[in-house]
Scaffold this motif. Structure first.
Motif, PDB file in Angstrom:
ATOM      1  N   LYS A   3       0.799  -1.204   0.091  1.00  0.00           N
ATOM      2  CA  LYS A   3       0.071   0.034   0.210  1.00  0.00           C
ATOM      3  C   LYS A   3       1.018   1.191   0.129  1.00  0.00           C
ATOM      4  O   LYS A   3       2.000   1.323   0.587  1.00  0.00           O
ATOM      5  N   ASP A  22     -11.818   7.402   4.942  1.00  0.00           N
ATOM      6  CA  ASP A  22     -12.945   6.293   4.386  1.00  0.00           C
ATOM      7  C   ASP A  22     -12.436   5.520   3.562  1.00  0.00           C
ATOM      8  O   ASP A  22     -12.776   4.054   3.516  1.00  0.00           O
ATOM      9  N   CYS A  24      -9.263   5.052   2.618  1.00  0.00           N
ATOM     10  CA  CYS A  24      -7.959   4.106   2.882  1.00  0.00           C
ATOM     11  C   CYS A  24      -8.636   2.921   3.857  1.00  0.00           C
ATOM     12  O   CYS A  24      -7.856   2.047   3.928  1.00  0.00           O
ATOM     13  N   THR A  25      -9.439   3.305   4.656  1.00  0.00           N
ATOM     14  CA  THR A  25      -9.968   2.215   5.501  1.00  0.00           C
ATOM     15  C   THR A  25     -10.802   1.146   4.803  1.00  0.00           C
ATOM     16  O   THR A  25     -11.141   0.136   5.747  1.00  0.00           O
ATOM     17  N   ALA A  26     -11.125   1.302   3.661  1.00  0.00           N
ATOM     18  CA  ALA A  26     -12.144   0.530   3.213  1.00  0.00           C
ATOM     19  C   ALA A  26     -11.300  -0.959   2.628  1.00  0.00           C
ATOM     20  O   ALA A  26     -10.059  -0.949   2.454  1.00  0.00           O
ATOM     21  N   GLU A  27     -11.900  -2.028   2.391  1.00  0.00           N
ATOM     22  CA  GLU A  27     -11.447  -3.211   2.150  1.00  0.00           C
ATOM     23  C   GLU A  27     -10.680  -3.271   0.620  1.00  0.00           C
ATOM     24  O   GLU A  27     -11.452  -2.628  -0.148  1.00  0.00           O
ATOM     25  N   GLY A  28      -9.426  -3.580   0.571  1.00  0.00           N
ATOM     26  CA  GLY A  28      -8.740  -3.638  -0.685  1.00  0.00           C
ATOM     27  C   GLY A  28      -8.144  -2.279  -0.967  1.00  0.00           C
ATOM     28  O   GLY A  28      -7.846  -2.137  -2.211  1.00  0.00           O
ATOM     29  N   SER A  29      -8.229  -1.480  -0.130  1.00  0.00           N
ATOM     30  CA  SER A  29      -7.700   0.186  -0.597  1.00  0.00           C
ATOM     31  C   SER A  29      -6.174  -0.048  -0.841  1.00  0.00           C
ATOM     32  O   SER A  29      -5.390  -0.776  -0.283  1.00  0.00           O
ATOM     33  N   GLU A  32      -2.625   3.756   2.317  1.00  0.00           N
ATOM     34  CA  GLU A  32      -2.846   3.584   3.907  1.00  0.00           C
ATOM     35  C   GLU A  32      -2.235   5.311   4.313  1.00  0.00           C
ATOM     36  O   GLU A  32      -1.085   5.449   4.123  1.00  0.00           O
ATOM     37  N   LYS A 185      -6.522   7.567  -5.242  1.00  0.00           N
ATOM     38  CA  LYS A 185      -6.724   5.989  -5.254  1.00  0.00           C
ATOM     39  C   LYS A 185      -6.045   5.834  -6.869  1.00  0.00           C
ATOM     40  O   LYS A 185      -5.305   4.859  -7.082  1.00  0.00           O
TER      41      LYS A 185
END
Length: 216
Positions: A3, A22, A24-29, A32, A185
């Motif tokens: 990451k 929000d 960066c803490t989502a799954e698969g981001s 970090e 992203k």
């Protein structure tokens, strides 16, 4: 792929910080946030970071003799965290040319206007006064000159006939909360690069088109 290690610099409430947290803490981001830094000790954004489990640091510019010593302290924290990208999110300090050059193409900002129009402050008031039909927000790589640099993402909103700066600002802010995480992203996924003073995209046409529709 590891990451992307990100730091966010704030001075206030941190609503754009929250949008980045929000994402960066989502799954698969692909990114970090490893540190949130504020130059204002009681900035509410620090609480947002703590609630998300992100480490925080206060570097109060008032404790330093000048911008250079303040920025040296800032750089030391960024370096210690092995930060790869710095996001300015309502960070109300002008950075020196030296700092910006040190972090060239690794430092991004969000501005509440469609750059290169309306650089500086009071963008919503000025947009209404000038009678423009569309206004918006821009995420860009930072350059030494204020509010300049290669544009990563923009979003636009219509300026309505009876708009007040407050009403227009709310609609622009809603778009900021969409495009700042998008820009981060894209960078983390290595889908954008700087060529000269322009951003070149890699396979993101559909994503970009969906992002810039007014009031989307």
């Amino acid at each position: 792929m590891a990451k992307l290690r990100v730091a966010v610099l704030i001075s206030g409430g941190g609503s754009n910080l929250q949008a980045l947290l929000d994402m960066c803490t989502a799954e698969g981001s692909p990114a970090e946030i490893v540190r949130v830094i504020s130059n204002v000790p009681d900035a509410y954004g620090l609480e947002r970071a703590k609630e998300a489990g992100v480490s925080t640091t206060v570097i109060n510019h008032k404790d330093y003799d000048g911008r250079e010593s303040f920025e040296e302290a800032l750089h030391q924290v960024l370096d210690s965290e092995r930060v790869q990208l710095v996001c300015l999110a309502g960070f109300m300090r002008l950075l020196t040319d030296t700092f910006v050059q040190k972090w060239k193409d690794r430092l991004i900002n969000i501005h509440p206007a469609l750059l290169p129009s309306f650089k500086g402050l009071h963008t919503h008031e000025r947009a209404i006064e000038e009678g423009v039909k569309f206004h918006g927000a821009t995420v860009h790589f930072v350059r030494p000159a204020m509010d300049e640099g290669p544009i990563i993402v923009q979003a636009c909103v219509p300026v309505l006939p009876n708009d007040t700066p407050e009403e227009l600002g709310k609609r622009v802010l809603a778009q900021e909360h969409k495009i700042y995480p998008l820009a981060l992203k894209l960078i983390a996924e290595r889908k954008v690069r700087v060529s000269g003073e322009k951003v070149v995209y890699n396979g993101v046409d559909n994503l970009m088109n969906s992002a810039i529709n007014p009031e989307g």
